[in-house]
Design a protein around this motif. Structure first.
Motif, short mmCIF file in Angstrom:
data_model
loop_
_atom_site.label_atom_id
_atom_site.label_comp_id
_atom_site.label_asym_id
_atom_site.label_seq_id
_atom_site.Cartn_x
_atom_site.Cartn_y
_atom_site.Cartn_z
N MET A 61 -151.42 -60.86 -27.77
CA MET A 61 -150.90 -61.89 -26.88
C MET A 61 -151.21 -61.56 -25.43
O MET A 61 -151.36 -62.44 -24.60
CB MET A 61 -149.40 -62.05 -27.10
N PHE A 62 -151.33 -60.22 -25.14
CA PHE A 62 -151.71 -59.84 -23.78
C PHE A 62 -153.13 -60.32 -23.51
O PHE A 62 -153.47 -60.77 -22.43
CB PHE A 62 -151.61 -58.33 -23.61
N SER A 81 -155.30 -46.79 -22.59
CA SER A 81 -156.07 -47.95 -23.03
C SER A 81 -157.31 -48.16 -22.18
O SER A 81 -158.19 -48.92 -22.55
CB SER A 81 -155.20 -49.20 -22.96
N TYR A 114 -150.14 -52.73 -29.28
CA TYR A 114 -151.19 -53.73 -29.09
C TYR A 114 -152.57 -53.07 -29.02
O TYR A 114 -153.55 -53.59 -29.51
CB TYR A 114 -150.91 -54.50 -27.81
N TYR A 115 -152.64 -51.88 -28.40
CA TYR A 115 -153.93 -51.22 -28.23
C TYR A 115 -154.37 -50.45 -29.46
O TYR A 115 -155.50 -49.98 -29.51
CB TYR A 115 -153.88 -50.26 -27.03
N ILE A 173 -146.85 -58.92 -33.29
CA ILE A 173 -146.17 -57.83 -32.57
C ILE A 173 -144.83 -58.30 -31.99
O ILE A 173 -143.79 -57.71 -32.28
CB ILE A 173 -147.08 -57.29 -31.44
N LEU A 174 -144.85 -59.38 -31.24
CA LEU A 174 -143.61 -59.79 -30.57
C LEU A 174 -142.57 -60.31 -31.55
O LEU A 174 -141.40 -59.94 -31.44
CB LEU A 174 -143.90 -60.81 -29.46
N ALA A 211 -144.37 -52.33 -27.83
CA ALA A 211 -145.27 -53.41 -28.25
C ALA A 211 -146.58 -53.33 -27.49
O ALA A 211 -147.65 -53.54 -28.06
CB ALA A 211 -144.60 -54.76 -28.00
N TRP A 212 -146.46 -52.97 -26.23
CA TRP A 212 -147.67 -52.86 -25.41
C TRP A 212 -148.60 -51.78 -25.97
O TRP A 212 -149.81 -51.96 -26.08
CB TRP A 212 -147.25 -52.56 -23.97
N ALA A 213 -147.98 -50.61 -26.30
CA ALA A 213 -148.79 -49.51 -26.83
C ALA A 213 -149.39 -49.90 -28.18
O ALA A 213 -150.56 -49.64 -28.45
CB ALA A 213 -147.94 -48.26 -26.97
N LEU A 247 -144.04 -43.88 -19.17
CA LEU A 247 -144.64 -44.21 -20.46
C LEU A 247 -145.59 -45.40 -20.31
O LEU A 247 -146.67 -45.40 -20.89
CB LEU A 247 -143.55 -44.52 -21.49
N GLY A 248 -145.18 -46.38 -19.50
CA GLY A 248 -146.05 -47.54 -19.29
C GLY A 248 -147.37 -47.14 -18.66
O GLY A 248 -148.44 -47.56 -19.11
N ILE A 298 -149.46 -45.41 -21.30
CA ILE A 298 -150.08 -46.36 -22.24
C ILE A 298 -151.28 -47.01 -21.58
O ILE A 298 -152.36 -47.12 -22.17
CB ILE A 298 -149.08 -47.46 -22.65
N TYR A 313 -133.76 -43.82 -16.84
CA TYR A 313 -134.38 -44.50 -17.98
C TYR A 313 -135.55 -45.35 -17.52
O TYR A 313 -136.62 -45.35 -18.13
CB TYR A 313 -133.32 -45.37 -18.67
N LEU A 330 -139.42 -45.03 -18.58
CA LEU A 330 -140.19 -46.17 -19.07
C LEU A 330 -141.44 -46.39 -18.22
O LEU A 330 -142.51 -46.67 -18.74
CB LEU A 330 -139.33 -47.44 -19.05
N PHE A 388 -137.33 -51.29 -24.06
CA PHE A 388 -138.04 -50.22 -24.76
C PHE A 388 -139.02 -50.79 -25.78
O PHE A 388 -140.17 -50.35 -25.86
CB PHE A 388 -137.00 -49.33 -25.46
N LEU A 431 -142.15 -52.11 -24.30
CA LEU A 431 -143.10 -51.06 -23.96
C LEU A 431 -143.85 -50.59 -25.20
O LEU A 431 -145.07 -50.41 -25.19
CB LEU A 431 -142.33 -49.89 -23.33
#
Lengths: 374, 540
Positions: B1-2, B476, A134-135, A307-308, A130-132, B468-469, B472, B461, B465, A125, A128
């Protein structure tokens, strides 16, 4: 220093507040056992009591329209004083995020994945989130409206299909409990969803509205969110009646009871998914705000490298926080009412008073800031 | 980091390509050729052109004499097959040879003679003068006829394009029940004409450029001045200019070169085969890119919403159109998540299935040897293979294969007890639903497998997820500066997103895309007999 470059619309801001409050409906078990059938009254009391608190927030963000909470602290208390005060807030934001993360882990573990270790649930969770994060803010708040619409639709649906098992007697007798418990319940409800709106002081400067409309959208979000919360409690109370106080997840139990025709039951999966979505919104927002506060506190250009690491800390923190959910409930009932006011009422109020005494914001300083930004 | 990972990836690719290109390209003397001027000596010029174009059989150089007593020497250079024989004989050869009044000229009066030829002899509406051999060869290769004459240091380029082309037919991909049936063709000029015919506004702009070192493909940026945002138009042009490749085979090439997020599953540049769709998008402020040789016209910026719109939504009345649109959203959700939900329900949350249904499922799955996830993956794979085979095979055979696949394999697999019937039904629904939203079918096919894996690992779950991914990721995405899911998140222009409001209600063009001209129609009033002869002020 300008970390967040995107601007969100006032409507997005309003729905973010609504979503934030709505996602606290999970936590109704913190006060339902105290006031039983008068839980819904307590929400109304809580909303009334919260109004002056919100007034503090609104006055603060009106006085410093271009600064977030950390910057306001720096302006009002000076460099060192501001840093110390901000450190408290930082801890508060961080703790709130971890608390909500923990709630999520426990909830998912209890409701759908009883054999999976919560740590796995939480790690997936937070990645996920963290990904959001990030933007940035725009992505974090973008779906507030959609989530609110989905949750309202499900709420309405559950009302419609459960009219036959609602009992008017569930609400009776009204106001027959000791005054003490009403005060305690009101205190909890004021502190847990409504007072936590203090976090929005961090993102008010990134909303592009005219100053006059700030009150409208802030209050609009608060009132609508409060009404949604009230509707949830009313539904749960009407269906569960006096047994409400025995459940740790009343809404979950309610939807478990509702049966549509003979074969379609167990709507709790809807609730579970909905709650995961809402908590995702809340945790992401809090996570984002913690990181924003951290980067302003440390005066760094970007929070992305953090973030991480912060996510990892949050996971650890959410696990060592309490030993059991009983302890957490006890904390929510007995400690939060006296602890949270420091951050939600006392500190903002002191900030406002000091700003008033020091005659801040100075006109020329604000102007200077504008010039720098231009 | 991405971003770091992303950078690393790109950097890695970049280095690879750099290594491939390591031996520097041999600098050919094409630049020199480009600048070589026409000498005026006919034999020498023709020899030079022959040297440049090589020994291709389709390049014709026709030398002839014309003018008074046939004293003038001339030559026509053209590519056989690219020019129209009718134009060549009737408008170029015949007038030139029949004319007897053109007397030989001095060098000083060369321009005069050339003007005479151009203005009084040749029967063509599109004649230009060119000075260099390079330009000359270029226009010859794109189907024009080059007229050279002894003593002229210029050449006349006479437009005579007339190759064989497919006529306008109903497009294969976007069929409609109601609405125009014509589609774009592979011919560039036909396509621009189809757009021009629909928008008779003086503000329609068709800016031309050519891309590809070898193919030199004609590409046209079409937009409506004032309606399109000038920034977006500039961005599109700049991105087109920066395309560095030797060939453009289809507009698909261009799409992949100019899209914002090349690593995303979702397309950020739209396309259509129908002129009515393209013009409607242009009227919303989008920019169309027509490329020669492709019946698909690209549009940018693209919003997620576009995948769920069809042209027919606007040609039928709003209630049913809205219903259909909601079904399309549902179909997309089903095609992405139906197998995942089935897996999650049967493996993790059996208590949520109504008891009778659960019993049916259990009895159907009794005796099937594989776990549900594997079963789903096998079925999805076999469906994808069937679909691919059906598309590629010759048409009569394709149907046979579909029947064999659907009836024999599906039915036999169930009766033999290899897979359960409920799973076959789920996959069938998934497969059918995919075609309700054709634009996103690529994304859907991959997302389906991702969701399936998530569901088999984490149950409901995992599905939450996954959703939601995807959300997101969608939030973006940006297409030419416009957020990808603008209209779907209640920012603005909600009158045309989840549902379609009546046409008279859509008075504003999409706010996120449009330039200056923001309004479609001035008044928001429904059509009524009363408002026919009176202004809206008198009749509120």
């Amino acid at each position: 220093m300008n970390i967040e470059k995107s601007r969100i619309s006032p409507l997005q801001f309003m729905f973010a507040i609504m979503c934030f409050i709505r996602s606290s409906s999970l936590l109704s078990s913190f006060f339902t056992p105290i006031v039983n059938q008068d839980s819904w009254l307590v929400i109304i009391f809580g909303m009334i009591v919260s109004l002056p608190v919100l007034w503090i927030y609104i006055s603060l963000s009106k006085a410093f329209p271009k600064s977030n909470l950390i910057e306001i602290n720096d302006l009002v208390f000076g460099r060192i004083g501001g840093k110390i005060i901000s450190a408290f807030y930082l801890w508060f934001f961080f703790t709130l995020t971890a608390l909500n993360l923990r709630d999520l882990g426990i909830f998912v573990g209890k409701s759908t994945m009883s054999k999976t270790p919560p740590v796995l649930i939480i790690i997936v969770f937070i990645l996920l989130c963290a990904w959001a994060v990030y933007y940035g803010l725009e992505v974090v708040t973008r779906y507030g409206i959609v989530f609110i619409l989905i949750s309202s639709a499900i709420l309405l649906l559950s009302f419609l299909v459960s009219i036959n098992i609602m009992h008017r007697e569930s609400f009776l007798p009204i106001l027959n409990q000791p005054l003490k418990s009403y005060i305690q319940g009101t205190n909890i409800i004021t502190m847990i969803p409504f007072g936590e709106l203090v976090v929005f002081l961090m993102i008010v400067p990134y909303v592009d509205f005219k100053q006059k409309k700030l009150v409208r959208y802030f209050m609009g979000g608060f009132l609508l969110g409060g009404l949604l919360l009230l509707a949830v409690i009313l539904r749960d109370l009407a269906i569960l009646g006096n047994t409400l106080k025995y459940f740790s997840l009343p809404s979950f139990e309610t939807l478990r009871i509702i049966r549509l025709f003979d074969s379609l039951g167990h709507m709790e999966i809807l609730f579970a998914i909905l709650l995961i979505i809402l908590l995702f919104f809340k945790v992401t927002l809090l996570f984002y705000i913690s990181l924003l506060a951290l980067s302003y506190w440390l005066k760094i250009e970007t929070f992305r490298p953090f973030i991480l690491p912060v996510a990892a800390l949050l996971v650890a923190y959410s696990f060592i926080m309490f030993e059991s959910s009983m302890q957490q409930t006890a904390f929510a009932r007995e400690i939060i009412p006296f602890f949270w006011p420091i951050f939600e009422m006392l500190l903002p109020f002191i900030t406002l008073i000091v700003a008033y005494i020091r005659e801040l914001p100075k006109k020329n300083r604000e102007k200077e800031k504008e010039d720098v930004k231009v | 980091m991405f971003k770091y990972i992303n950078k690393k990836l790109r950097y890695g690719f970049f280095r690879l390509t750099e290594q491939n290109n390591h031996p520097p390209k041999p600098e050919d003397d094409s630049k020199k050729t480009q600048e070589t001027l026409i000498s005026g000596n006919l034999t020498a010029d023709l020899e030079y052109i022959r040297k440049l174009l090589g020994t291709s059989s389709d390049i014709k150089m026709h030398e002839f004499r014309y003018g008074e007593d046939f004293q003038l020497k001339g030559a026509l250079v053209f590519v056989d097959g690219l020019v129209s024989n009718e134009i060549l004989t009737e408008s170029i050869m015949k007038p030139l040879i029949m004319n007897r009044n053109l007397s030989p000229f001095q060098t000083s009066s060369m321009q005069k003679t050339l003007d005479t030829v151009r203005q009084t002899i040749l029967c063509s509406g599109d004649i230009t003068e060119k000075y260099t051999i390079g330009e000359l060869v270029e226009s010859c290769l794109s189907g024009d006829t080059v007229f050279l004459s002894e003593g002229f240091d210029k050449a006349l380029i006479i437009s005579s394009k007339g190759w064989e082309k497919r006529s306008i037919t109903e497009p294969q991909t976007e069929s409609v029940v109601r609405g125009p049936r014509e589609g774009f063709t592979e011919n560039f000029r036909t396509n621009t004409a189809l757009i021009r015919r629909r928008i008779k506004s003086a503000n329609l702009r068709l800016d031309h450029m050519s891309i590809g070192e070898k193919t030199d493909t004609n590409v046209c940026v079409a937009y409506i001045d004032g309606v399109a945002d000038p920034n977006i138009v500039d961005t599109v042009k700049a991105r087109l200019k920066s395309i560095n490749t030797d060939a453009i085979m289809d507009s698909g090439y261009i799409e992949q070169y100019i899209e914002d997020h090349p690593f995303s599953l979702f397309p950020t540049v739209g396309y259509s085969e129908k002129p009515d769709v393209i013009t409607a998008r242009m009227l919303e402020g989008r920019v169309a890119i027509i490329s020669d040789g492709s019946p698909f016209v690209t549009t940018a910026p693209m919003l997620l919403l576009e995948s769920f719109q069809t042209s027919e939504d606007y040609y039928i009345r709003p209630y049913f159109a809205s219903l259909l649109r909601i079904f399309r959203y549902l179909a997309f959700i089903i095609t992405v998540s139906a197998p995942a939900f089935f897996i999650a329900l049967t493996t993790y949350h059996q208590e949520l299935i109504p008891t009778t249904l659960l019993l049916t499922i259990i009895s159907a799955r009794e005796g099937t040897p594989f776990p549900a996830t594997l079963e789903a993956i096998i079925l999805i794979l076999s469906f994808e293979i069937l679909r691919e085979a059906g598309v590629r095979l010759p048409r009569p055979l394709g149907q046979a294969i579909s029947i064999v696949g659907a009836l024999v394999m599906g039915e036999a697999a169930v009766t033999a007890g290899l897979v359960g019937a409920p799973m076959v039904i789920t996959i069938a629904i998934t497969a059918v639903a995919e075609f309700a939203v054709p634009d996103q079918s690529e994304a859907a096919s991959i997302l389906r497998i991702i969701f399936l894996v998530l569901a088999s690992v984490l149950g409901a779950y995992g599905i939450a997820l996954g959703f939601l991914g995807v959300l997101i990721h969608l939030a973006s995405l940006k297409s030419f500066g416009v957020p990808y899911c603008t209209n779907l998140t209640f920012n603005h222009n909600m009158q045309d997103s989840y549902i379609r409001m009546p046409l008279w209600f859509m008075s504003k063009r999409p706010k996120a895309i449009v330039g200056q001209d923001k309004t479609r129609n001035k008044t928001n009033t429904p059509p009524s007999p009363l408002s026919k002869n009176s202004s809206p002020e008198e009749n509120p």
